[in-house]
Design an enzyme around this catalytic site. Structure first.
Site, PDB file in Angstrom:
ATOM      1  N   ASP A  36     -23.646  -1.518   4.476  1.00 36.96           N
ATOM      2  CA  ASP A  36     -23.564  -2.973   4.382  1.00 36.96           C
ATOM      3  C   ASP A  36     -22.581  -3.393   3.285  1.00 36.96           C
ATOM      4  OD1 ASP A  36     -24.489  -5.174   5.805  1.00 36.96           O
ATOM      5  OD2 ASP A  36     -25.754  -5.816   4.148  1.00 36.96           O
TER       6      ASP A  36
ATOM      7  N   CYS B 261     -23.354 -12.820  12.411  1.00 39.76           N
ATOM      8  CA  CYS B 261     -23.776 -12.247  11.125  1.00 39.76           C
ATOM      9  C   CYS B 261     -24.657 -13.237  10.359  1.00 39.76           C
ATOM     10  CB  CYS B 261     -22.530 -11.866  10.339  1.00 39.76           C
ATOM     11  SG  CYS B 261     -22.803 -11.653   8.583  1.00 39.76           S
TER      12      CYS B 261
ATOM     13  N   TYR C 134     -28.986 -13.220  11.025  1.00 37.55           N
ATOM     14  CA  TYR C 134     -29.735 -12.861   9.814  1.00 37.55           C
ATOM     15  C   TYR C 134     -30.680 -13.988   9.388  1.00 37.55           C
ATOM     16  CZ  TYR C 134     -27.982  -8.268   8.448  1.00 37.55           C
ATOM     17  OH  TYR C 134     -27.727  -6.918   8.389  1.00 37.55           O
TER      18      TYR C 134
ATOM     19  N   TYR D  75     -32.898 -13.604   2.906  1.00 37.93           N
ATOM     20  CA  TYR D  75     -32.487 -14.143   4.201  1.00 37.93           C
ATOM     21  C   TYR D  75     -33.428 -15.225   4.728  1.00 37.93           C
ATOM     22  CZ  TYR D  75     -28.767 -10.765   4.112  1.00 37.93           C
ATOM     23  OH  TYR D  75     -27.646 -10.069   3.757  1.00 37.93           O
TER      24      TYR D  75
ATOM     25  N   GLU E 100     -23.892  -6.306  15.828  1.00 40.36           N
ATOM     26  CA  GLU E 100     -25.039  -6.466  14.924  1.00 40.36           C
ATOM     27  C   GLU E 100     -26.176  -5.531  15.368  1.00 40.36           C
ATOM     28  OE1 GLU E 100     -25.878  -8.068  12.070  1.00 40.36           O
ATOM     29  OE2 GLU E 100     -23.839  -8.801  11.807  1.00 40.36           O
TER      30      GLU E 100
HETATM   31  C1  LIG Z   1     -24.137  -6.033   9.187  1.00 30.98           C
HETATM   32  C2  LIG Z   1     -24.517  -7.306   8.504  1.00 30.98           C
HETATM   33  N1  LIG Z   1     -24.523  -8.438   9.220  1.00 30.98           N
HETATM   34  C3  LIG Z   1     -24.850  -9.593   8.620  1.00 30.98           C
HETATM   35  C4  LIG Z   1     -25.162  -9.638   7.288  1.00 30.98           C
HETATM   36  C5  LIG Z   1     -25.532 -10.926   6.619  1.00 30.98           C
HETATM   37  N2  LIG Z   1     -24.494 -11.445   5.784  1.00 30.98           N
HETATM   38  C6  LIG Z   1     -23.590 -10.736   5.152  1.00 30.98           C
HETATM   39  S1  LIG Z   1     -22.486 -11.697   4.286  1.00 30.98           S
HETATM   40  C7  LIG Z   1     -23.208 -13.049   4.740  1.00 30.98           C
HETATM   41  C8  LIG Z   1     -22.741 -14.380   4.329  1.00 30.98           C
HETATM   42  C9  LIG Z   1     -22.715 -14.594   2.882  1.00 30.98           C
HETATM   43  O1  LIG Z   1     -23.928 -14.328   2.307  1.00 30.98           O
HETATM   44  C10 LIG Z   1     -24.274 -12.739   5.559  1.00 30.98           C
HETATM   45  C11 LIG Z   1     -25.101 -13.707   6.175  1.00 30.98           C
HETATM   46  C12 LIG Z   1     -25.152  -8.437   6.580  1.00 30.98           C
HETATM   47  N3  LIG Z   1     -25.455  -8.401   5.266  1.00 30.98           N
HETATM   48  N4  LIG Z   1     -24.827  -7.291   7.200  1.00 30.98           N
END
Ligand SMILES: Cc1ncc(C[n+]2csc(CCO)c2C)c(N)n1
Length: 248
Positions: free
Chosen positions: A69, A160, A164, A191, A233
């Site tokens: 990640d 993403c 989440y 989250y 995802e």
């Molecule tokens: C594979 C993967 N997908 C989504 C996220 C969630 N995410 C990552 S950066 C971001 C925006 C700024 O906080 C968000 C929502 C993750 N961590 N890893």
């Protein structure tokens, strides 16, 4: 019934996005949400997430996830730079610039601190090599953004944020026991936060604004971006569960 016999269907009445990450009906994002229903349901029910919620996920699987990640985030923040580059109005340019600064300089530091709790050092994070799924996901997304419009950037980065937000809020609402694990609770709190929810809502609303008035051919391309990164995802969860690094 032939097509001509069908009663005229009134367009779905417009309702605004609520603040639970649900799109307004009749909006492009409602179509997007519908098109990934099975993929997102697959994520919610994937053993990585069911075990994370119950607290039974092994620490080595979570550590693999954290390291990948971190690599993912390094490329993902560049999507915010592309968002700022491709936007036409100062407000959107500024919002993406803020997101870039906040994620790069604040959230990634939090990620490093959180990883330390799992025994992952900063050096280990920095030297993590992207696994095949991470590489395919980030490079697909960056290419879609670089080749396309702001609509392509937002459609590609949206799963993403939005998935989440849905994962975090549904977990806490339906499985409150997810907050019991001394290490994993922080992940769910992050989250399920109001701050994160409003970020996801902003992205959903921006997607709808950008889709307004676009011809079907372009909407279909944006939908394809959204479906593809949603599938990535799913694959990311699956990769982490299997700890799927390079075979050779
Ligand atoms: C594979 C993967 N997908 C989504 C996220 C969630 N995410 C990552 S950066 C971001 C925006 C700024 O906080 C968000 C929502 C993750 N961590 N890893």
């Amino acid at each position: 019934m032939t097509k001509i016999d069908q009663p005229n269907q009134a367009p779905a009445a417009w309702t605004p996005a609520d603040n639970k990450g649900n799109p307004g009906q009749g909006k492009f994002t409602a179509r997007l949400h519908q098109s990934v229903q099975a993929v997102w349901a697959g994520c919610h029910e994937h053993p990585f997430l069911t075990e994370l919620r119950s607290g039974s996920l092994s620490l080595d699987r979570f550590a693999f996830y954290m390291k990948q990640d971190y690599v993912f985030l390094k490329d993902y923040v560049k999507m915010f730079a592309l968002g700022s580059l491709k936007a036409w109005d100062l407000e959107t340019m500024g919002k993406f610039a803020d997101l870039l600064q906040q994620t790069l300089n604040v959230e990634m530091e939090l990620h490093r601190q959180y990883a330390e709790k799992f025994g992952i050092t900063r050096d280990e994070l920095e030297s993590t090599e992207p696994a095949p799924v991470t590489l395919a996901y980030t490079k697909y997304m960056l290419d879609a953004g670089a080749q396309g419009t702001l609509g392509d950037v937002v459609a590609s980065l949206l799963p993403c944020m939005w998935s989440y937000s849905e994962i975090g809020s549904e977990a806490v609402r339906l499985h409150p026991e997810c907050l019991k694990h001394e290490l994993y609770r922080e992940w769910f709190m992050m989250y399920n936060s109001d701050e994160f929810r409003s970020l996801a809502d902003w992205c959903v609303q921006l997607m709808d604004q950008l889709a307004e008035g676009l011809p079907e051919r372009e909407l279909a391309r944006l939908e394809e971006r959204f479906v593809t990164t949603s599938r990535f995802e799913y694959m990311f969860w699956d990769m982490a569960y299997r700890k799927a690094a390079w075979d050779i």
